[in-house]
Design a protein around this motif. Structure first.
Motif, short mmCIF file in Angstrom:
data_model
loop_
_atom_site.label_atom_id
_atom_site.label_comp_id
_atom_site.label_asym_id
_atom_site.label_seq_id
_atom_site.Cartn_x
_atom_site.Cartn_y
_atom_site.Cartn_z
N SER A 142 18.00 4.14 -7.90
CA SER A 142 18.37 2.74 -8.42
C SER A 142 18.87 1.80 -7.33
N ALA A 143 18.60 0.68 -7.75
CA ALA A 143 19.08 -0.39 -6.88
C ALA A 143 20.71 -0.46 -6.91
N ASN A 172 8.16 2.00 -6.18
CA ASN A 172 9.33 1.37 -5.41
C ASN A 172 9.17 0.43 -4.50
N LYS A 176 12.46 -4.23 -5.09
CA LYS A 176 13.61 -3.61 -5.88
C LYS A 176 14.85 -3.66 -5.44
#
Ligand code: ADE
Ligand code: ZN
Length: 335
Positions: A142-143, A172, A176
């Motif tokens: 995740s970011a 991705n 992002k």
């Protein structure tokens, strides 16, 4: 040509340190850390290294890292690579590391960085090779985890020259991580991102790297050739491309030598690198040899590739000039 390539002063700008984990060291570290491996010997381990594209390569690559636990393990990994690099007359290396591949399994960030930077420090002193570290964010996480990793890196800011983006590119995109890379830039980090060869939406990813993220370099990035507009922009901005021929052959079935020559002809700052040499069975010299023979590269083209590498390196002007002068001296003495 073999001896010309061997003696050529070289720079490596696209090298994942975890991708240099040779089976011999993997066995040794497993023994030292009391970790059981599902292989009886090195041949059996190598036989398990089966992949044909990026998504079949990555699980093999991450799985092997379980033996890296203590600072000394990271030191030994980097030291082995740097010894090898010095023996190939690599004068400078920018080395990727994947902290999340370690913190996600309970290894502390400090253990990773302290081992790696210790080896880099000793290599400068004992082997005469310069090297710097680039922290790679894993794009299939995740970011939020990326931002937490970036913040965790800040106390070690002086030991890390830049931030990169690697791992599985499908779904991705660079955007992002726009906020993470903006923060990295504001902290003074240099920026690069992988745009792996022939991935889904790849031209769009290259465009995002240039117009949204503001990278100075793109790792791989050969699909830029599909857009004249992006080629022109990359050439004007002097964007560096860190291409990895033998890695290309493993993950796409093609060395992409024709494309690399085209990139040179179109004035792009393209360079040759080894990516994950323990898995793709070719360090930098072997990459240059494969490419030189299949693309019939001249000595002048090989020198141009290394000139590009020293020019796009994230080094001080003085260090760059020193290395470029060494290269010019070698080229003049070996016509
Ligand atoms: N991680 C290690 N090697 C990689 C590659 N070639 N592409 C993307 N992520 C990677
Ligand atoms: Zn890579």
């Amino acid at each position: 040509m073999t001896s010309f390539i061997h003696g050529l002063p070289k720079a490596e700008l696209h090298l994942h340190i975890e991708g240099t984990l040779e089976p011999e060291l993997r066995f040794k570290l497993a023994g030292r850390n009391d970790i059981a491996l599902p292989y009886r010997d090195i041949d059996e381990m190598r036989a398990g290294y089966v992949f044909h594209d990026l998504s079949s390569f990555l699980p093999v690559y991450y799985d092997a890292m379980s033996v890296l636990v203590k600072p000394q393990d990271f030191y030994d990994l980097a030291w082995s690579y740097l010894e090898r690099a010095a023996s190939e007359n690599i004068r400078y290396a920018e080395i990727f590391f994947d902290p999340q591949a370690h913190t996600s399994r309970g290894v502390e960030f400090h253990s990773v960085i302290s081992g790696l930077r210790g080896a880099l420090f000793d290599a400068r002193r004992l082997l005469g090779i310069r090297a710097q570290l680039i922290l790679c964010i894993l794009r299939d996480h995740s970011a939020e985890y990326a931002m937490a990793t970036l913040l965790e890196s800040l106390p070690y800011r002086d030991s890390i020259i830049g931030i990169g983006l690697d791992s599985d590119e499908r779904d991705n995109p660079p955007t992002k991580f726009a906020a993470v890379f903006a923060r990295a830039k504001s902290e003074g980090y240099r920026l690069t991102m992988h745009c792996d060869v022939d991935q889904l939406d790849i031209v769009d990813h290259i465009r995002q790297c240039l117009s949204v993220i503001g990278v100075e370099r793109i790792d791989h990035g050969m699909n830029v050739l599909e857009s004249d507009e992006l080629v022109a922009e990359a050439a004007t901005r002097g964007i560096g491309f860190t291409v990895c021929p033998v890695s290309n052959r493993y993950v796409t079935g093609d060395l992409k030598d024709t494309e690399l020559k085209l990139m040179l002809e179109r004035g792009l700052k393209v360079t040759v690198n080894s990516d994950d040499p323990a898995y793709f069975a070719a360090y930098l010299t072997a990459n240059l040899e494969s490419l030189a023979s299949s693309a019939s590269l001249t000595k002048a083209e090989l020198v141009q590739l290394e000139r590009n590498a020293f020019e796009i390196a994230w080094l001080s002007t003085g260090a760059k000039e020193e290395l470029l002068a060494e290269l010019a001296h070698y080229a003049a003495g070996n016509p």
